[in-house]
Design a protein around this motif. Structure first.
Motif, PDB file in Angstrom:
ATOM      1  N   HIS A 162       0.839  -1.199   0.000  1.00 13.43           N
ATOM      2  CA  HIS A 162       0.000   0.000   0.000  1.00 13.43           C
ATOM      3  C   HIS A 162       0.880   1.256   0.000  1.00 13.43           C
ATOM      4  CE1 HIS A 162      -3.661  -2.316   0.855  1.00 13.43           C
ATOM      5  NE2 HIS A 162      -2.950  -3.003   1.722  1.00 13.43           N
ATOM      6  N   ALA A 163       0.266   2.375  -0.322  1.00 12.54           N
ATOM      7  CA  ALA A 163       0.987   3.651  -0.280  1.00 12.54           C
ATOM      8  C   ALA A 163       1.428   3.948   1.148  1.00 12.54           C
ATOM      9  CB  ALA A 163       0.100   4.768  -0.803  1.00 12.54           C
ATOM     10  N   SER A 164       2.590   4.572   1.268  1.00 15.28           N
ATOM     11  CA  SER A 164       3.125   4.900   2.588  1.00 15.28           C
ATOM     12  C   SER A 164       2.569   6.238   3.057  1.00 15.28           C
ATOM     13  CB  SER A 164       4.652   4.946   2.538  1.00 15.28           C
ATOM     14  OG  SER A 164       5.089   5.941   1.625  1.00 15.28           O
ATOM     15  N   GLY A 165       2.894   6.607   4.284  1.00 10.27           N
ATOM     16  CA  GLY A 165       2.445   7.883   4.827  1.00 10.27           C
ATOM     17  C   GLY A 165       2.172   7.770   6.313  1.00 10.27           C
ATOM     18  N   THR A 166       1.945   8.909   6.936  1.00 10.49           N
ATOM     19  CA  THR A 166       1.690   8.927   8.375  1.00 10.49           C
ATOM     20  C   THR A 166       0.429   8.169   8.720  1.00 10.49           C
ATOM     21  OG1 THR A 166       2.777  11.082   8.552  1.00 10.49           O
ATOM     22  CG2 THR A 166       1.360  10.424  10.383  1.00 10.49           C
ATOM     23  N   TYR A 167      -0.644   8.408   7.948  1.00  5.27           N
ATOM     24  CA  TYR A 167      -1.930   7.759   8.198  1.00  5.27           C
ATOM     25  C   TYR A 167      -2.180   6.738   7.092  1.00  5.27           C
ATOM     26  CZ  TYR A 167      -2.242  11.867  11.169  1.00  5.27           C
ATOM     27  OH  TYR A 167      -1.978  12.841  12.100  1.00  5.27           O
ATOM     28  N   SER A 168      -1.476   5.644   7.164  1.00 10.65           N
ATOM     29  CA  SER A 168      -1.481   4.670   6.071  1.00 10.65           C
ATOM     30  C   SER A 168      -1.805   3.273   6.584  1.00 10.65           C
ATOM     31  CB  SER A 168      -0.115   4.659   5.387  1.00 10.65           C
ATOM     32  OG  SER A 168       0.879   4.226   6.297  1.00 10.65           O
ATOM     33  N   HIS A 169      -1.883   2.332   5.639  1.00  8.01           N
ATOM     34  CA  HIS A 169      -2.066   0.932   6.011  1.00  8.01           C
ATOM     35  C   HIS A 169      -0.899   0.461   6.875  1.00  8.01           C
ATOM     36  CE1 HIS A 169      -5.568  -0.338   3.560  1.00  8.01           C
ATOM     37  NE2 HIS A 169      -5.172   0.622   2.730  1.00  8.01           N
ATOM     38  N   GLY A 170       0.304   0.796   6.454  1.00  6.43           N
ATOM     39  CA  GLY A 170       1.492   0.313   7.143  1.00  6.43           C
ATOM     40  C   GLY A 170       1.624   0.793   8.566  1.00  6.43           C
ATOM     41  N   THR A 171       1.082   1.978   8.864  1.00  5.97           N
ATOM     42  CA  THR A 171       1.141   2.500  10.229  1.00  5.97           C
ATOM     43  C   THR A 171      -0.077   2.105  11.057  1.00  5.97           C
ATOM     44  OG1 THR A 171       0.160   4.601   9.502  1.00  5.97           O
ATOM     45  CG2 THR A 171       2.571   4.467   9.572  1.00  5.97           C
ATOM     46  N   GLY A 172      -0.977   1.313  10.451  1.00  6.98           N
ATOM     47  CA  GLY A 172      -2.100   0.772  11.205  1.00  6.98           C
ATOM     48  C   GLY A 172      -3.350   1.616  11.241  1.00  6.98           C
ATOM     49  N   TYR A 173      -3.405   2.674  10.424  1.00 11.96           N
ATOM     50  CA  TYR A 173      -4.561   3.569  10.431  1.00 11.96           C
ATOM     51  C   TYR A 173      -5.656   3.152   9.442  1.00 11.96           C
ATOM     52  CZ  TYR A 173      -2.517   7.240  13.364  1.00 11.96           C
ATOM     53  OH  TYR A 173      -1.995   7.953  14.424  1.00 11.96           O
ATOM     54  N   LYS A 174      -5.334   2.294   8.471  1.00 13.97           N
ATOM     55  CA  LYS A 174      -6.277   2.035   7.382  1.00 13.97           C
ATOM     56  C   LYS A 174      -6.692   0.579   7.280  1.00 13.97           C
ATOM     57  CE  LYS A 174      -5.412   5.699   4.014  1.00 13.97           C
ATOM     58  NZ  LYS A 174      -5.360   5.948   2.566  1.00 13.97           N
ATOM     59  N   VAL A 221     -10.618   2.988   4.116  1.00 16.46           N
ATOM     60  CA  VAL A 221     -11.071   3.761   5.282  1.00 16.46           C
ATOM     61  C   VAL A 221      -9.887   4.107   6.172  1.00 16.46           C
ATOM     62  CG1 VAL A 221     -12.637   3.831   7.249  1.00 16.46           C
ATOM     63  CG2 VAL A 221     -13.260   2.514   5.204  1.00 16.46           C
ATOM     64  N   THR A 222      -9.758   5.398   6.485  1.00 20.61           N
ATOM     65  CA  THR A 222      -8.744   5.879   7.418  1.00 20.61           C
ATOM     66  C   THR A 222      -9.424   6.160   8.739  1.00 20.61           C
ATOM     67  OG1 THR A 222      -7.613   6.966   5.569  1.00 20.61           O
ATOM     68  CG2 THR A 222      -6.908   7.560   7.803  1.00 20.61           C
ATOM     69  N   PHE A 223      -9.058   5.401   9.754  1.00 21.08           N
ATOM     70  CA  PHE A 223      -9.669   5.557  11.082  1.00 21.08           C
ATOM     71  C   PHE A 223      -8.812   6.536  11.899  1.00 21.08           C
ATOM     72  CE2 PHE A 223     -11.351   1.465   9.680  1.00 21.08           C
ATOM     73  CZ  PHE A 223     -12.701   1.608   9.985  1.00 21.08           C
ATOM     74  N   MET A 224      -9.217   7.787  11.858  1.00 21.31           N
ATOM     75  CA  MET A 224      -8.473   8.819  12.569  1.00 21.31           C
ATOM     76  C   MET A 224      -8.733   8.788  14.062  1.00 21.31           C
ATOM     77  SD  MET A 224      -6.854  10.119  10.062  1.00 21.31           S
ATOM     78  CE  MET A 224      -6.089  11.517  10.901  1.00 21.31           C
ATOM     79  N   ASN A 225      -9.909   8.288  14.461  1.00 15.62           N
ATOM     80  CA  ASN A 225     -10.281   8.236  15.895  1.00 15.62           C
ATOM     81  C   ASN A 225     -10.951   6.907  16.185  1.00 15.62           C
ATOM     82  OD1 ASN A 225      -9.717  11.095  16.860  1.00 15.62           O
ATOM     83  ND2 ASN A 225     -11.004  11.487  15.077  1.00 15.62           N
TER      84      ASN A 225
END
Length: 225
Positions: A162-174, A221-225
């Motif tokens: 997946h695409a990288s980034g602060t709010y990404s799949h790899g960081t557990g947000y998506k 889906v990006t789960f911000m909260n």
């Protein structure tokens, strides 16, 4: 006396409960278990059904012993993610192992699939929950509660590719969810259309700040909260 609810204060507030107990503390326990997908009646009676859900939660949270007794460790895990196995996945909570996340999602009636029928985080053909934020899993469970009988099938988690980034799949947000008309109808009818992403994906934003992107074959889906 500093107004901070730390370990000393919690130890005075916590009521340890177990099978056979009744009352408000058991009701509070059932509410918290339901927030993790238990589906219990909130009746204040700690019966076999509540005991089973407590043991399931203790196991999924990595607690020891798994004894059905709800003391400080179990309350801490229920209220604050104290059962995590890793460090923080960023703002919003602890991270979970594959087995912990899978247990929570399965208990809520959420399924998952992958082209490789696997869960290896290092393979792009898998769907992995290894290292996912607890807040993301809780968000998926809350979504399932909201859509009711509409099936939720996860097709993407923390696996590579997946695409990288602060709010990404790899960081557990998506998470990615398979495209279902009932899910799309719920998103369109409940959330606010908030524009179009650079790649053309239609964006819908929930009051919580969670962002739903229509990527054609699935909802990203990006789960911000």
């Amino acid at each position: 006396m500093d107004g901070v609810v730390g370990p000393d204060t919690w130890s005075k507030l916590i009521v340890t409960v177990r099978q056979g107990d009744t009352g408000d503390a058991v009701k509070a326990l059932q509410v918290q278990l339901n927030a993790h997908g238990a589906g219990l009646a909130v009746d204040g009676a700690f019966g076999p059904g509540t005991d089973s859900k407590v043991r399931n939660f203790q196991q999924s949270a990595g607690l020891n012993p798994v004894d059905g007794i709800v003391g400080p460790a179990t309350w801490g895990a229920l209220l604050g993610g104290g059962g995590s196995t890793g460090g923080s996945g960023g703002s919003g909570g602890d991270t979970l192992s594959q087995s912990q996340a899978a247990s929570m999602l399965s208990s809520a009636g959420i399924t998952w699939s992958s082209s490789g029928n696997c869960s290896d985080r290092n393979s792009s053909s898998c769907t992995s929950f290894d290292g996912i934020r607890r807040a993301t899993v809780d968000g998926a469970i809350n979504l399932k509660h909201a859509v009711g009988s509409c099936p939720l099938n996860i097709t993407g988690g923390t696996e590579t590719g997946h695409a990288s980034g602060t709010y990404s799949h790899g960081t557990g947000y998506k998470m990615d969810f398979a495209m279902m008309s009932c899910l799309t109808n719920y998103i369109h009818g409940t959330f606010t259309h908030s524009g179009t992403r650079g790649d053309g994906a239609d964006l819908w934003t929930a009051p919580s700040g969670n962002i739903y992107a229509n990527e054609g074959s699935h909802w990203d889906v990006t789960f911000m909260n």
